[in-house]
Design a protein around this motif. Structure first.
Motif, PDB file in Angstrom:
ATOM      1  N   ASP A  11       7.148   4.993  -7.845  1.00  0.00           N
ATOM      2  CA  ASP A  11       6.881   3.877  -6.940  1.00  0.00           C
ATOM      3  C   ASP A  11       5.465   3.326  -7.034  1.00  0.00           C
ATOM      4  N   ALA A  12       4.575   4.054  -7.676  1.00  0.00           N
ATOM      5  CA  ALA A  12       3.196   3.569  -7.814  1.00  0.00           C
ATOM      6  C   ALA A  12       3.134   2.239  -8.565  1.00  0.00           C
ATOM      7  N   THR A  13       4.105   2.016  -9.453  1.00  0.00           N
ATOM      8  CA  THR A  13       4.123   0.764 -10.218  1.00  0.00           C
ATOM      9  C   THR A  13       4.408  -0.443  -9.325  1.00  0.00           C
ATOM     10  N   THR A  50       0.854  -1.193   0.000  1.00  0.00           N
ATOM     11  CA  THR A  50       0.000   0.000   0.000  1.00  0.00           C
ATOM     12  C   THR A  50       0.882   1.233   0.000  1.00  0.00           C
ATOM     13  N   LEU A  51       0.714   2.095  -0.980  1.00  0.00           N
ATOM     14  CA  LEU A  51       1.454   3.356  -1.043  1.00  0.00           C
ATOM     15  C   LEU A  51       0.593   4.428  -0.388  1.00  0.00           C
ATOM     16  N   LEU A  52       1.132   5.062   0.638  1.00  0.00           N
ATOM     17  CA  LEU A  52       0.415   6.109   1.377  1.00  0.00           C
ATOM     18  C   LEU A  52       0.900   7.468   0.895  1.00  0.00           C
ATOM     19  N   VAL A 111      -3.434   4.753  -1.044  1.00  0.00           N
ATOM     20  CA  VAL A 111      -4.302   5.448  -0.097  1.00  0.00           C
ATOM     21  C   VAL A 111      -3.810   6.882  -0.010  1.00  0.00           C
ATOM     22  N   ALA A 112      -4.673   7.821  -0.375  1.00  0.00           N
ATOM     23  CA  ALA A 112      -4.313   9.241  -0.362  1.00  0.00           C
ATOM     24  C   ALA A 112      -5.013   9.938   0.789  1.00  0.00           C
ATOM     25  N   LEU A 113      -4.222  10.673   1.576  1.00  0.00           N
ATOM     26  CA  LEU A 113      -4.777  11.468   2.668  1.00  0.00           C
ATOM     27  C   LEU A 113      -4.920  12.915   2.230  1.00  0.00           C
ATOM     28  N   ALA A 114      -6.030  13.527   2.595  1.00  0.00           N
ATOM     29  CA  ALA A 114      -6.274  14.947   2.340  1.00  0.00           C
ATOM     30  C   ALA A 114      -7.419  15.386   3.235  1.00  0.00           C
ATOM     31  N   ASP A 115      -7.369  16.642   3.643  1.00  0.00           N
ATOM     32  CA  ASP A 115      -8.444  17.203   4.475  1.00  0.00           C
ATOM     33  C   ASP A 115      -8.701  16.341   5.703  1.00  0.00           C
ATOM     34  N   ARG A 116      -7.631  15.858   6.313  1.00  0.00           N
ATOM     35  CA  ARG A 116      -7.648  15.121   7.583  1.00  0.00           C
ATOM     36  C   ARG A 116      -8.222  13.710   7.499  1.00  0.00           C
ATOM     37  N   GLY A 117      -8.439  13.217   6.282  1.00  0.00           N
ATOM     38  CA  GLY A 117      -8.991  11.875   6.152  1.00  0.00           C
ATOM     39  C   GLY A 117      -8.546  11.193   4.880  1.00  0.00           C
ATOM     40  N   VAL A 118      -9.145  10.057   4.586  1.00  0.00           N
ATOM     41  CA  VAL A 118      -8.824   9.299   3.382  1.00  0.00           C
ATOM     42  C   VAL A 118      -9.613   9.870   2.211  1.00  0.00           C
ATOM     43  N   ALA A 119      -8.889  10.429   1.233  1.00  0.00           N
ATOM     44  CA  ALA A 119      -9.530  11.020   0.058  1.00  0.00           C
ATOM     45  C   ALA A 119      -9.624  10.029  -1.095  1.00  0.00           C
ATOM     46  N   PHE A 120      -8.762   9.029  -1.084  1.00  0.00           N
ATOM     47  CA  PHE A 120      -8.767   8.002  -2.147  1.00  0.00           C
ATOM     48  C   PHE A 120      -8.230   6.710  -1.574  1.00  0.00           C
ATOM     49  N   ASP A 121      -8.838   5.605  -1.971  1.00  0.00           N
ATOM     50  CA  ASP A 121      -8.380   4.281  -1.569  1.00  0.00           C
ATOM     51  C   ASP A 121      -8.723   3.318  -2.701  1.00  0.00           C
ATOM     52  N   GLY A 122      -7.696   2.964  -3.510  1.00  0.00           N
ATOM     53  CA  GLY A 122      -7.991   2.109  -4.645  1.00  0.00           C
ATOM     54  C   GLY A 122      -6.747   1.728  -5.413  1.00  0.00           C
ATOM     55  N   ALA A 123      -6.952   1.239  -6.619  1.00  0.00           N
ATOM     56  CA  ALA A 123      -5.857   0.775  -7.462  1.00  0.00           C
ATOM     57  C   ALA A 123      -5.026   1.952  -7.973  1.00  0.00           C
ATOM     58  N   PRO A 124      -3.710   1.769  -8.112  1.00  0.00           N
ATOM     59  CA  PRO A 124      -2.851   2.845  -8.632  1.00  0.00           C
ATOM     60  C   PRO A 124      -3.316   3.372  -9.987  1.00  0.00           C
ATOM     61  N   ALA A 125      -3.842   2.500 -10.838  1.00  0.00           N
ATOM     62  CA  ALA A 125      -4.286   2.927 -12.167  1.00  0.00           C
ATOM     63  C   ALA A 125      -5.453   3.896 -12.103  1.00  0.00           C
ATOM     64  N   ASP A 126      -6.197   3.875 -11.000  1.00  0.00           N
ATOM     65  CA  ASP A 126      -7.367   4.747 -10.857  1.00  0.00           C
ATOM     66  C   ASP A 126      -7.058   6.045 -10.132  1.00  0.00           C
ATOM     67  N   TYR A 127      -5.810   6.178  -9.669  1.00  0.00           N
ATOM     68  CA  TYR A 127      -5.451   7.353  -8.866  1.00  0.00           C
ATOM     69  C   TYR A 127      -5.042   8.510  -9.757  1.00  0.00           C
ATOM     70  N   ALA A 128      -5.725   9.623  -9.621  1.00  0.00           N
ATOM     71  CA  ALA A 128      -5.408  10.840 -10.372  1.00  0.00           C
ATOM     72  C   ALA A 128      -5.239  11.969  -9.376  1.00  0.00           C
ATOM     73  N   PRO A 129      -4.015  12.193  -8.903  1.00  0.00           N
ATOM     74  CA  PRO A 129      -3.796  13.204  -7.857  1.00  0.00           C
ATOM     75  C   PRO A 129      -4.102  14.605  -8.337  1.00  0.00           C
ATOM     76  N   ALA A 130      -4.687  15.387  -7.434  1.00  0.00           N
ATOM     77  CA  ALA A 130      -4.901  16.804  -7.730  1.00  0.00           C
ATOM     78  C   ALA A 130      -3.565  17.521  -7.682  1.00  0.00           C
ATOM     79  N   THR A 131      -3.492  18.709  -8.246  1.00  0.00           N
ATOM     80  CA  THR A 131      -2.252  19.484  -8.254  1.00  0.00           C
ATOM     81  C   THR A 131      -1.768  19.683  -6.832  1.00  0.00           C
ATOM     82  N   GLY A 132      -0.486  19.361  -6.638  1.00  0.00           N
ATOM     83  CA  GLY A 132       0.092  19.533  -5.314  1.00  0.00           C
ATOM     84  C   GLY A 132      -0.165  18.380  -4.373  1.00  0.00           C
TER      85      GLY A 132
END
Length: 240
Positions: free
Chosen positions: A189-191, A29-31, A197-218
């Motif tokens: 490292d996502a490969t 799991t990449l945090l 699992v992406a944290l934002a706004d004090r909680g989990v903003a995304f939890d899923g496959a690396p292929a589905d992750y599209a990070p917001a700017t910054g």
């Protein structure tokens, strides 16, 4: 490991709120998340080093017996290396602390895995940051933990050492360990990951496959200077 409704605050400052995660064996799991999102704090909670303000943390693996190693292996920003001891003596100390019956041959092999066998007799206080980080990694890998928690393990490592790190993470997954990894190079490292699992706004903003992750700017997480209240200082050493 299962986290249910985990929250963390320091005084009036809320760091994490209602974090729910389950880490299963044989997965990486990449945090990720922006600076100050609480990634290091969450990893310390999972390691049992910080008590959450709310929620529960359950472990499903058995408590290790003498000679078996550790249930949880944690690599943080501090190297936990004793500068007055040699590389070999450092590993001997930590293996003994965990009840491992590791002889010189086993300890030297652990150093060889991270490219430090030739420096086995050298005092760790003279190591560069990158060498100290590799010794720190050897300390954790020697335990063969069921759950491997890595907070920016690539800090101070050159390209060859980064390749070694990724290989060791892959080997840990293959032997059935669960790995949670905060990376300073999410794109590369996502490969290696099964899940992000992406944290934002004090909680989990995304939890899923690396292929589905599209990070917001910054929000492609690098935490080199995360101002976590729980973050420890690096052990001094000469520049890598």
């Amino acid at each position: 490991m299962k986290l249910s409704g985990v929250g963390m605050r320091y005084g009036s400052r809320v760091i994490l709120r209602n974090v729910c995660l389950e880490i299963v064996p044989g997965t990486v799991t990449l945090l990720v998340g922006p600076n100050g999102a609480g990634k290091s704090t969450l990893l310390r909670i999972m390691a049992g080093l910080t008590r959450p303000s709310a929620g529960t943390v359950e472990t499903t693996f058995e408590r290790p017996s003498p000679g078996r190693g550790a249930g949880i292996g944690y690599l943080g920003h501090a190297t936990f290396i004793y500068p007055g001891l040699s590389a070999l003596e450092n590993l001997a100390f930590w293996s003994g602390l965990h009840g491992l019956d590791a002889g010189k041959k086993t300890l030297t092999a652990a150093l060889a895995r991270v490219g430090l066998a030739r420096y086995a007799a050298e005092r760790a206080g003279g190591f560069s940051r990158g060498m100290a980080q590799r010794l720190n990694l050897a300390r954790v890998l020697l335990l063969e933990p069921d759950l491997l928690l890595l907070d920016e393990p690539g800090t101070g490592l050159d390209q060859g050492s980064l390749t070694m790190l990724r290989q060791e993470i892959s080997l840990a997954r293959t032997r059935g360990a669960g790995v949670v990894w905060i990376s300073h190079d999410v794109t590369a490292d996502a490969t290696q990951a099964d899940r992000i699992v992406a944290l934002a706004d004090r909680g989990v903003a995304f939890d899923g496959a690396p292929a589905d992750y599209a990070p917001a700017t910054g929000r492609t997480g690098t935490d080199r200077t995360e101002a976590d209240a729980a973050r420890a200082d690096d052990t001094p050493g000469r520049p890598a």
